[in-house]
Design a protein around this motif. Structure first.
Motif, mmCIF file in Angstrom:
data_model
loop_
_atom_site.group_PDB
_atom_site.id
_atom_site.type_symbol
_atom_site.label_atom_id
_atom_site.label_comp_id
_atom_site.label_asym_id
_atom_site.label_seq_id
_atom_site.Cartn_x
_atom_site.Cartn_y
_atom_site.Cartn_z
ATOM 1 N N LYS A 138 0.821 -1.203 0.000
ATOM 2 C CA LYS A 138 0.000 0.000 0.000
ATOM 3 C C LYS A 138 0.859 1.258 0.000
ATOM 4 C CE LYS A 138 -3.878 2.204 2.362
ATOM 5 N NZ LYS A 138 -4.829 2.106 3.503
ATOM 6 N N ASN A 139 1.946 1.247 0.753
ATOM 7 C CA ASN A 139 2.816 2.419 0.845
ATOM 8 C C ASN A 139 3.648 2.643 -0.406
ATOM 9 O OD1 ASN A 139 1.899 3.013 3.394
ATOM 10 N ND2 ASN A 139 3.584 1.976 4.448
ATOM 11 N N SER A 140 3.699 1.657 -1.285
ATOM 12 C CA SER A 140 4.483 1.809 -2.516
ATOM 13 C C SER A 140 3.610 2.139 -3.722
ATOM 14 C CB SER A 140 5.284 0.532 -2.801
ATOM 15 O OG SER A 140 4.415 -0.541 -3.118
ATOM 16 N N VAL A 141 2.321 2.369 -3.492
ATOM 17 C CA VAL A 141 1.396 2.685 -4.572
ATOM 18 C C VAL A 141 0.996 4.159 -4.492
ATOM 19 C CG1 VAL A 141 -0.849 2.177 -5.622
ATOM 20 C CG2 VAL A 141 0.522 0.325 -4.660
ATOM 21 N N TYR A 142 1.132 4.857 -5.625
ATOM 22 C CA TYR A 142 0.828 6.282 -5.704
ATOM 23 C C TYR A 142 -0.082 6.525 -6.898
ATOM 24 C CZ TYR A 142 4.857 6.581 -2.585
ATOM 25 O OH TYR A 142 5.721 6.420 -1.530
ATOM 26 N N ASP A 143 -0.677 7.693 -6.933
ATOM 27 C CA ASP A 143 -1.446 8.065 -8.119
ATOM 28 C C ASP A 143 -0.515 8.473 -9.253
ATOM 29 O OD1 ASP A 143 -4.491 8.153 -7.448
ATOM 30 O OD2 ASP A 143 -3.491 8.996 -5.696
ATOM 31 N N PHE A 144 0.472 9.317 -8.931
ATOM 32 C CA PHE A 144 1.428 9.781 -9.935
ATOM 33 C C PHE A 144 2.842 9.667 -9.377
ATOM 34 C CE2 PHE A 144 -2.518 11.996 -10.868
ATOM 35 C CZ PHE A 144 -2.634 11.859 -12.248
ATOM 36 N N ILE A 145 3.751 9.208 -10.228
ATOM 37 C CA ILE A 145 5.172 9.165 -9.875
ATOM 38 C C ILE A 145 5.913 10.091 -10.831
ATOM 39 C CG2 ILE A 145 7.243 7.736 -9.700
ATOM 40 C CD1 ILE A 145 5.430 5.345 -9.117
ATOM 41 N N ILE A 146 6.633 11.051 -10.271
ATOM 42 C CA ILE A 146 7.427 11.999 -11.057
ATOM 43 C C ILE A 146 8.888 11.583 -10.942
ATOM 44 C CG2 ILE A 146 8.110 14.415 -11.332
ATOM 45 C CD1 ILE A 146 5.430 15.146 -9.925
ATOM 46 N N VAL B 240 2.379 1.054 -18.555
ATOM 47 C CA VAL B 240 3.397 1.269 -17.535
ATOM 48 C C VAL B 240 2.763 1.117 -16.156
ATOM 49 C CG1 VAL B 240 4.885 3.010 -16.508
ATOM 50 C CG2 VAL B 240 4.833 2.737 -18.974
ATOM 51 N N GLU B 241 3.405 0.331 -15.294
ATOM 52 C CA GLU B 241 2.836 0.048 -13.975
ATOM 53 C C GLU B 241 3.583 0.733 -12.836
ATOM 54 O OE1 GLU B 241 0.138 -1.351 -13.767
ATOM 55 O OE2 GLU B 241 -0.150 -2.792 -15.362
ATOM 56 N N GLY B 242 4.911 0.824 -12.954
ATOM 57 C CA GLY B 242 5.686 1.399 -11.853
ATOM 58 C C GLY B 242 7.129 1.570 -12.236
ATOM 59 N N VAL B 243 7.967 1.759 -11.218
ATOM 60 C CA VAL B 243 9.401 1.947 -11.444
ATOM 61 C C VAL B 243 10.196 1.188 -10.400
ATOM 62 C CG1 VAL B 243 9.151 4.238 -12.500
ATOM 63 C CG2 VAL B 243 9.480 4.053 -10.023
ATOM 64 N N LEU B 244 11.414 0.841 -10.768
ATOM 65 C CA LEU B 244 12.410 0.360 -9.823
ATOM 66 C C LEU B 244 13.399 1.491 -9.572
ATOM 67 C CD1 LEU B 244 13.333 -3.185 -11.229
ATOM 68 C CD2 LEU B 244 11.805 -2.656 -9.335
ATOM 69 N N TYR B 245 13.794 1.658 -8.317
ATOM 70 C CA TYR B 245 14.787 2.684 -8.020
ATOM 71 C C TYR B 245 15.746 2.184 -6.951
ATOM 72 C CZ TYR B 245 11.741 3.823 -4.003
ATOM 73 O OH TYR B 245 10.977 3.773 -2.858
ATOM 74 N N GLU B 246 16.980 2.688 -7.040
ATOM 75 C CA GLU B 246 18.027 2.278 -6.112
ATOM 76 C C GLU B 246 18.196 3.313 -5.012
ATOM 77 O OE1 GLU B 246 21.702 1.419 -8.000
ATOM 78 O OE2 GLU B 246 21.001 -0.476 -8.838
ATOM 79 N N VAL B 247 18.140 2.843 -3.771
ATOM 80 C CA VAL B 247 18.448 3.684 -2.621
ATOM 81 C C VAL B 247 19.957 3.692 -2.411
ATOM 82 C CG1 VAL B 247 18.040 4.067 -0.167
ATOM 83 C CG2 VAL B 247 16.226 3.109 -1.610
ATOM 84 N N ASP B 248 20.539 2.515 -2.435
ATOM 85 C CA ASP B 248 21.990 2.344 -2.454
ATOM 86 C C ASP B 248 22.302 1.501 -3.675
ATOM 87 O OD1 ASP B 248 22.606 3.646 0.061
ATOM 88 O OD2 ASP B 248 21.621 1.930 1.016
ATOM 89 N N SER C 227 10.700 -0.642 -5.186
ATOM 90 C CA SER C 227 9.733 -0.428 -6.255
ATOM 91 C C SER C 227 8.645 0.535 -5.816
ATOM 92 C CB SER C 227 9.100 -1.756 -6.679
ATOM 93 O OG SER C 227 8.535 -2.422 -5.553
ATOM 94 N N ALA C 228 8.057 1.207 -6.785
ATOM 95 C CA ALA C 228 6.909 2.074 -6.555
ATOM 96 C C ALA C 228 5.970 1.918 -7.744
ATOM 97 C CB ALA C 228 7.340 3.527 -6.397
ATOM 98 N N PHE C 229 4.665 1.989 -7.474
ATOM 99 C CA PHE C 229 3.680 1.738 -8.518
ATOM 100 C C PHE C 229 2.706 2.905 -8.621
ATOM 101 C CE2 PHE C 229 5.347 -2.261 -7.141
ATOM 102 C CZ PHE C 229 5.577 -2.932 -8.336
ATOM 103 N N ALA C 230 2.253 3.150 -9.850
ATOM 104 C CA ALA C 230 1.381 4.293 -10.124
ATOM 105 C C ALA C 230 0.000 3.814 -10.547
ATOM 106 C CB ALA C 230 1.985 5.173 -11.214
ATOM 107 N N LYS C 231 -1.024 4.355 -9.891
ATOM 108 C CA LYS C 231 -2.399 4.027 -10.256
ATOM 109 C C LYS C 231 -2.850 4.804 -11.487
ATOM 110 C CE LYS C 231 -4.117 5.035 -6.227
ATOM 111 N NZ LYS C 231 -5.123 5.207 -5.142
#
Length: 607
Positions: free
Chosen positions: A40-48, A277-285, A291-295
């Motif tokens: 739930k915390n990794s799902v957003y409406d929009f990812i910039i 397109v469903e989401g993105v992978l991103y590196e913290v380190d 991962s984060a997902f866009a509705k």
């Protein structure tokens, strides 16, 4: 829990994507509460993707809808107040810069280190608005109208008359003589625009000299062909006003807005069957991915270089190019082609004679003045505030070249400058308001030469993208720069320059020193080329997927729920910096999103 799913069958696909990213953690029928919360915390409406010039504007506009959850992902760090001192050129702060280089070629940057030119863009919240020259120039009406020639875009939405409202939307102009023209300018927006109040003797001299050559002092943002300008800058209280400070910081308190810095997006997650397109992978380190997902949508605002890298790594780009890296192609698009950057040259400088020495104590006191009350020389950019726009080709009713003045303080005995290298003349030794030498850079505003950006052959994921800029490949570009140098040299014959005893600086121009006249300047321009670090065009806007990457609505061809909203979508350059135009693109793009989604209530599937 809410997932962005248009058809019931897509819920299976979306969960499958989660499973691919996170192993079998989310594919289990009996998820723990902790696992459910993580999803739930990794799902957003929009990812910039990219908290730069455009990204900060979009974050402000989209988070104004309280029901929408917004995530901003930025590779750089938070902005520091040290970067906001107008008199300090922040492009030299390496930690906040993507320090790219062009590839070697046989026609430009020949005497630069490695035979290539630097391309520096901002790697910080606010992006290039933190490191640029802050000048507020919009380009010409003719530039935007030309995008519609031969039906290249397929819509008239991007004609200048339809864009002026988006320039004005964020503008807060503080110069009343400029603001009187209400068609072009406005008050009340987030971005304050104003001239610096500080002037010095040599600013007046050069303004007078250009006036003698026939140039009028007039607002360049009113579609004039030529002018000498005491420029307006994006400043507030004599402080740099980046899009981070103007748009993002004031709304960071919004509960529906999340901003993550020092993270690098490495891949866009795509449903290959639905082409969505469903989401993105991103590196913290490095090596540690989340991962984060866009509705609703993912919006790329990483710029003309970084957008290309991410799209290629995600399987979006020229099919044959991706094949070289064993990357599966999802959509065959000309991503990375049509690269353009404005170009100039070093080697043209004037010495000011006996300028009083600048002591360390004086500089320290001036820094104190700025930090205490935002006053003194550092609350300005010195001679850098002046530039001249000239028209080389008739019947265009628009400038072709901007003559950019840049002050520098060169230390030498008794201030008798002798045999200064081009590099020494350009290196910043003191803050901008202290100078005894003035470089004049003729900037070709609308170059013909085009190049491309591709992945790093040795290390596509972590290596610097390959930039084949092809600067000055077209002979017409070289000729235009040399023609403009002829105009600059006429300054020496003006009464103002003679009275001030300003002369050509004795620059060491090896290996061009044995040539003469135009042949010499041709040589100088090819050897001491400079890229302006205003890259555009790699994700160009157009009506078909053969020659363009996004539609006139900034949607990526052939994919759903992915848009690009920054200077990379511009088909050709504008006759000015790209700062104001990038803010305009973000304003127009946010309006598109609001219009597309405000009526939609059935865009996601409730599970």
């Amino acid at each position: 829990m809410l997932f962005n799913i248009r058809r019931p069958s897509k819920s299976i696909v979306f969960l499958a994507c989660l499973a691919l990213v996170n192993g079998d953690l989310y594919s289990r029928a009996t998820k723990s509460k902790l696992e459910g919360k993580k999803i739930k915390n990794s799902v957003y409406d929009f990812i910039i993707v990219g908290g730069g010039t455009a990204g900060c504007v979009l974050a402000n506009r989209l988070s104004a809808v309280p029901e929408w959850k917004i995530l901003v992902l930025e590779a750089g760090e938070e902005e520091n107040i040290d970067y906001d001192i107008p008199g300090v050129p922040s492009k030299d702060f390496r930690p906040i810069v993507w320090n790219y280089r062009t590839e070697r070629n046989g026609y430009s940057c020949l005497s630069r280190p490695g035979g290539s030119c630097e391309v520096r863009t901002g790697k910080v919240l606010g992006g290039s608005s933190v490191i640029n020259d802050m000048k507020y120039t919009r380009g010409s009406k003719k530039d935007y109208d030309a995008w519609h020639q031969n039906g290249q875009i397929g819509s008239l939405d991007w004609k200048f008359e339809n864009l002026i409202e988006y320039f004005k939307m964020s503008e807060d102009n503080g110069d009343y003589d400029v603001l009187m023209n209400s068609f072009y300018h406005a008050r009340g927006g987030e971005m304050h625009v104003q001239r610096f109040k500080y002037t010095d003797r040599y600013m007046e001299v050069f303004l007078g000299a250009f006036t003698e050559l026939g140039l009028r002092a007039i607002d360049i943002n009113t579609n004039v062909a030529e002018a000498v300008v005491n420029n307006q800058f994006t400043i507030a209280n004599n402080t740099r006003l980046s899009t981070n400070n103007a748009f993002l910081k004031p709304v960071r308190h919004r509960k529906n807005l999340s901003v993550k810095t020092s993270v690098t997006v490495t891949k866009i997650i795509i449903d290959p069957n639905e082409k969505t397109v469903e989401g993105v992978l991103y590196e913290v380190d490095k090596g540690k991915e989340e991962s984060a997902f866009a509705k609703r949508e993912i919006i790329l605002t990483g710029g003309a270089i970084n957008n290309v890298k991410l799209l290629h790594l995600s399987g979006i780009g020229p099919k044959d190019e991706l094949k070289k890296f064993n990357i599966t192609s999802y959509v065959d698009l000309p991503v990375g082609l049509n690269y353009q950057d404005q170009v100039t040259s070093g080697g043209l400088a004037f010495s000011l004679g006996e300028v009083p020495a600048v002591s360390e104590t004086e500089v320290i006191e001036d820094f104190k003045s700025w930090f205490e009350n935002r006053s003194g020389p550092l609350a300005s950019r010195g001679i850098n505030q002046i530039s001249a726009f000239i028209q080389l080709f008739e019947n265009k009713i628009a400038p072709d070249v901007e003559l950019v003045l840049e002050g520098n303080y060169v230390r030498s005995d008794k201030f008798m400058l002798a045999n200064i290298s081009v590099q020494s003349a350009e290196e910043t030794h003191l803050p901008l308001p202290y100078y005894n030498l003035v470089n004049i850079h003729p900037v070709l505003l609308k170059p013909k030469s085009k190049g491309k950006v591709t992945l790093n052959k040795k290390n596509p994921k972590y290596g610097r993208p390959v930039i084949q800029a092809n600067l000055l490949k077209e002979t017409e570009d070289l000729n235009a720069l040399v023609d403009s140098i002829d105009i600059v040299l006429q300054l020496l014959n003006t009464t103002e320059m003679k009275r001030a005893e300003i002369k050509m600086a004795p620059i060491d121009i090896f290996p061009c020193d044995r040539l003469q006249n135009r042949d010499q300047w041709n040589c100088i321009v090819r050897h001491y080329t400079k890229a302006l670090s205003n890259p555009i065009g790699t994700c160009r806007m157009g009506y078909n997927s053969t020659h363009s990457v996004v539609t006139h609505n900034l949607r990526v061809h052939g994919l759903e729920r992915l848009r690009i909203m920054d200077a990379s979508i511009m088909p050709t350059h504008i006759r000015g910096g790209i700062y104001a135009a990038t803010m305009m693109i973000a304003e127009k793009g946010s309006k598109m999103i609001l219009n597309d989604w405000k009526e939609s209530k059935s865009s996601y599937f409730e599970n």
